[in-house]
Motif scaffolding. Structure first.
Motif, mmCIF file in Angstrom:
data_model
loop_
_atom_site.group_PDB
_atom_site.id
_atom_site.type_symbol
_atom_site.label_atom_id
_atom_site.label_comp_id
_atom_site.label_asym_id
_atom_site.label_seq_id
_atom_site.Cartn_x
_atom_site.Cartn_y
_atom_site.Cartn_z
ATOM 1 N N ASP A 100 3.013 -59.479 46.584
ATOM 2 C CA ASP A 100 2.451 -58.126 46.507
ATOM 3 C C ASP A 100 3.281 -57.177 45.661
ATOM 4 O OD1 ASP A 100 0.162 -58.671 47.992
ATOM 5 O OD2 ASP A 100 1.177 -58.293 49.897
ATOM 6 N N ASN A 101 4.090 -57.730 44.760
ATOM 7 C CA ASN A 101 4.744 -56.889 43.767
ATOM 8 C C ASN A 101 3.730 -56.533 42.683
ATOM 9 O OD1 ASN A 101 7.465 -56.994 44.846
ATOM 10 N ND2 ASN A 101 7.521 -59.123 44.153
ATOM 11 N N ILE A 102 3.896 -55.360 42.080
ATOM 12 C CA ILE A 102 2.977 -54.902 41.040
ATOM 13 C C ILE A 102 3.728 -54.865 39.714
ATOM 14 C CG2 ILE A 102 1.408 -53.074 40.301
ATOM 15 C CD1 ILE A 102 1.367 -52.075 43.180
ATOM 16 N N TRP A 103 3.266 -55.655 38.758
ATOM 17 C CA TRP A 103 3.921 -55.761 37.461
ATOM 18 C C TRP A 103 3.050 -55.160 36.364
ATOM 19 C CZ3 TRP A 103 8.804 -57.777 37.466
ATOM 20 C CH2 TRP A 103 9.191 -58.504 38.611
ATOM 21 N N TRP A 122 7.815 -54.459 33.390
ATOM 22 C CA TRP A 122 8.376 -53.556 34.393
ATOM 23 C C TRP A 122 7.616 -53.739 35.704
ATOM 24 C CZ3 TRP A 122 9.348 -48.014 32.004
ATOM 25 C CH2 TRP A 122 10.243 -48.138 30.930
ATOM 26 N N ARG A 123 8.299 -53.439 36.810
ATOM 27 C CA ARG A 123 7.657 -53.529 38.119
ATOM 28 C C ARG A 123 7.516 -52.142 38.717
ATOM 29 N NH1 ARG A 123 9.504 -54.184 43.419
ATOM 30 N NH2 ARG A 123 11.644 -54.677 42.805
ATOM 31 N N VAL A 124 6.341 -51.862 39.286
ATOM 32 C CA VAL A 124 6.128 -50.585 39.977
ATOM 33 C C VAL A 124 6.795 -50.678 41.345
ATOM 34 C CG1 VAL A 124 4.446 -48.933 40.842
ATOM 35 C CG2 VAL A 124 3.925 -50.265 38.792
ATOM 36 N N SER A 125 7.828 -49.870 41.561
ATOM 37 C CA SER A 125 8.547 -49.946 42.832
ATOM 38 C C SER A 125 8.126 -48.855 43.823
ATOM 39 C CB SER A 125 10.061 -49.857 42.600
ATOM 40 O OG SER A 125 10.398 -48.650 41.938
ATOM 41 N N LYS A 126 7.688 -47.699 43.289
ATOM 42 C CA LYS A 126 7.260 -46.597 44.167
ATOM 43 C C LYS A 126 6.052 -45.888 43.566
ATOM 44 C CE LYS A 126 12.030 -45.578 45.627
ATOM 45 N NZ LYS A 126 13.103 -44.553 45.614
ATOM 46 N N ILE A 127 5.183 -45.416 44.446
ATOM 47 C CA ILE A 127 4.045 -44.590 44.048
ATOM 48 C C ILE A 127 4.149 -43.281 44.816
ATOM 49 C CG2 ILE A 127 1.534 -44.384 43.948
ATOM 50 C CD1 ILE A 127 1.376 -47.428 43.983
ATOM 51 N N ASP A 128 4.300 -42.196 44.080
ATOM 52 C CA ASP A 128 4.505 -40.873 44.688
ATOM 53 C C ASP A 128 5.657 -40.904 45.687
ATOM 54 O OD1 ASP A 128 2.558 -39.495 43.238
ATOM 55 O OD2 ASP A 128 0.971 -40.047 44.632
ATOM 56 N N GLY A 129 6.720 -41.601 45.327
ATOM 57 C CA GLY A 129 7.931 -41.625 46.128
ATOM 58 C C GLY A 129 7.928 -42.603 47.275
ATOM 59 N N VAL A 130 6.821 -43.322 47.478
ATOM 60 C CA VAL A 130 6.717 -44.274 48.591
ATOM 61 C C VAL A 130 6.869 -45.697 48.054
ATOM 62 C CG1 VAL A 130 5.270 -45.119 50.471
ATOM 63 C CG2 VAL A 130 5.168 -42.701 49.799
ATOM 64 N N GLU A 131 7.720 -46.490 48.713
ATOM 65 C CA GLU A 131 7.909 -47.873 48.298
ATOM 66 C C GLU A 131 6.574 -48.625 48.346
ATOM 67 O OE1 GLU A 131 10.533 -49.436 47.204
ATOM 68 O OE2 GLU A 131 12.137 -47.984 47.601
ATOM 69 N N VAL A 132 6.294 -49.405 47.318
ATOM 70 C CA VAL A 132 5.040 -50.156 47.254
ATOM 71 C C VAL A 132 4.877 -51.057 48.473
ATOM 72 C CG1 VAL A 132 3.848 -51.991 45.993
ATOM 73 C CG2 VAL A 132 4.824 -50.064 44.743
ATOM 74 N N SER A 133 5.958 -51.639 48.937
ATOM 75 C CA SER A 133 5.899 -52.538 50.091
ATOM 76 C C SER A 133 5.429 -51.828 51.365
ATOM 77 C CB SER A 133 7.268 -53.168 50.340
ATOM 78 O OG SER A 133 8.253 -52.165 50.571
ATOM 79 N N ALA A 134 5.509 -50.497 51.384
ATOM 80 C CA ALA A 134 5.108 -49.729 52.565
ATOM 81 C C ALA A 134 3.701 -49.159 52.433
ATOM 82 C CB ALA A 134 6.099 -48.583 52.807
ATOM 83 N N ALA A 141 -3.631 -45.425 46.797
ATOM 84 C CA ALA A 141 -2.404 -44.737 46.376
ATOM 85 C C ALA A 141 -2.453 -44.330 44.906
ATOM 86 C CB ALA A 141 -1.196 -45.636 46.633
ATOM 87 N N PHE A 142 -3.076 -45.166 44.068
ATOM 88 C CA PHE A 142 -3.208 -44.816 42.657
ATOM 89 C C PHE A 142 -4.204 -43.688 42.432
ATOM 90 C CE2 PHE A 142 -0.926 -48.716 41.514
ATOM 91 C CZ PHE A 142 -0.253 -48.300 40.369
ATOM 92 N N GLY A 143 -5.073 -43.475 43.398
ATOM 93 C CA GLY A 143 -5.998 -42.351 43.319
ATOM 94 C C GLY A 143 -7.200 -42.624 42.448
ATOM 95 N N PRO A 144 -8.100 -41.636 42.351
ATOM 96 C CA PRO A 144 -9.339 -41.815 41.592
ATOM 97 C C PRO A 144 -9.087 -41.894 40.092
ATOM 98 C CG PRO A 144 -9.084 -39.522 42.234
ATOM 99 C CD PRO A 144 -7.979 -40.282 42.924
ATOM 100 N N SER A 145 -10.004 -42.533 39.399
ATOM 101 C CA SER A 145 -9.915 -42.616 37.932
ATOM 102 C C SER A 145 -10.532 -41.364 37.322
ATOM 103 C CB SER A 145 -10.633 -43.877 37.439
ATOM 104 O OG SER A 145 -10.013 -45.029 37.930
ATOM 105 N N ASP A 146 -9.903 -40.245 37.623
ATOM 106 C CA ASP A 146 -10.392 -38.949 37.155
ATOM 107 C C ASP A 146 -9.388 -38.311 36.215
ATOM 108 O OD1 ASP A 146 -12.593 -39.266 38.793
ATOM 109 O OD2 ASP A 146 -11.756 -38.062 40.430
ATOM 110 N N VAL A 147 -9.891 -37.743 35.126
ATOM 111 C CA VAL A 147 -9.025 -36.998 34.219
ATOM 112 C C VAL A 147 -8.375 -35.842 34.972
ATOM 113 C CG1 VAL A 147 -8.995 -35.528 32.168
ATOM 114 C CG2 VAL A 147 -10.345 -37.624 32.168
ATOM 115 N N GLY A 148 -7.065 -35.706 34.842
ATOM 116 C CA GLY A 148 -6.344 -34.624 35.507
ATOM 117 C C GLY A 148 -5.658 -35.029 36.796
#
Length: 209
Positions: A100-103, A122-134, A141-148
Motif C-alpha cells: 500500500d505504498n504510493i509511488w 518518489w514515494r508519497v509519504s504523507k497527504i495533508d500531513g497524515v502518514e499514508v499508512s494511517a 484523501a486526494f480529494g475531488p478532481s476539481d480545479v482549485g
C-alpha cells in the motif's frame, strides 16, 4: 476488471443528459454486476435509486480493499481528456504496491506537480500531513478532481530525504510523450521515447519526437 464508465451511456435516449437520472444509476449498477472483477464483494439488496448520482453509485459499489481506480466520468470530462488532452488534477501518475505504498510513475511537465520537480520513483509519504499508512481511503484523501482544490503532499525521494509541496489542482495539458532522447550505443544511435496516452493530441507529439 476495473470499471471506468460514462454515465450518459447508460441513460435512455429520451432522457436528459443528466447523470442523476434513475436510468443512469441503474445502468452503472447493471454494468458492474456483469463485468466487475470483485462481483462477489458487491453489497446485498443494493438499490441504485438510493443515491443521487451515478458517481455515488459507483463509489458505493467499489470494493475499497483492492479497487482504487473504478469511477464514473461525465461526457465533458471524457472528451476533454481523449480529444483535447486535458483533465483537472495534479498531473501525476500513481502506483500502489502490495504494501500500500504510493509511488509516482510520472509527472506531466506542465502540471502543478511537474513544475515543482516531482519525479518518477518518489514515494508519497504523507497527504495533508497524515502518514499514508494511517489513511483508510486514499482516494478520499486526494480529494475531488476539481480545479482549485488544494492539497499538501510529502514525498520520500530516492536519497531518503523528504520534500513537501502545497499543490493546487488545475486543468492539466497532457504531454503524451513523457521522455525522448537519442542514446549512443556500440551499434550506433538509438532513439528512445516513453509514450503514455493514445489520445487525439498524440499525433503531433509523436511526429516531433
Amino acid at each position: 476488471m476495473v470499471i471506468a464508465l460514462l454515465p450518459f451511456a447508460s441513460c435512455k435516449k429520451d432522457d436528459p443528459a443528466d447523470p442523476s437520472t434513475t436510468d443512469c444509476r441503474q445502468g452503472v449498477y447493471d454494468i458492474v454486476k456483469e463485468w466487475y472483477l470483485w462481483k462477489d464483494q458487491l453489497p446485498q439488496n443494493f438499490n441504485p435509486a438510493d443515491f443521487e448520482t451515478a458517481a455515488e453509485v459507483m463509489e458505493a459499489l467499489r470494493y475499497k480493499v483492492d479497487d482504487r481506480w473504478s469511477s464514473v466520468s461525465d461526457l465533458e470530462t471524457y472528451q476533454q481528456f481523449f480529444e483535447q488532452g486535458k483533465f483537472a488534477g495534479l498531473g501525476i501518475g500513481l502506483h500502489y504496491d502490495q504494501d500500500d505504498n504510493i509511488w509516482i510513475t510520472f509527472a506531466y511537465a506542465d502540471s502543478p506537480a511537474g513544475r515543482v520537480g516531482v519525479q518518477r520513483g518518489w514515494r508519497v509519504s504523507k497527504i495533508d500531513g497524515v502518514e499514508v499508512s494511517a489513511i483508510s481511503d486514499v482516494n478520499d484523501a486526494f480529494g475531488p478532481s476539481d480545479v482549485g482544490h488544494a492539497i499538501q503532499l510529502t514525498f520520500l525521494k530516492g536519497d531518503g530525504s523528504e520534500e513537501t509541496f502545497d499543490l493546487v489542482k488545475e486543468e492539466v495539458s497532457i504531454n503524451t510523450v513523457l521522455h525522448r532522447e537519442v542514446i549512443q550505443t556500440a551499434a550506433g544511435k538509438t532513439g528512445y521515447l516513453v509514450f503514455k496516452n493514445f489520445i487525439e493530441t498524440s499525433r503531433t507529439e509523436l511526429d516531433q519526437a
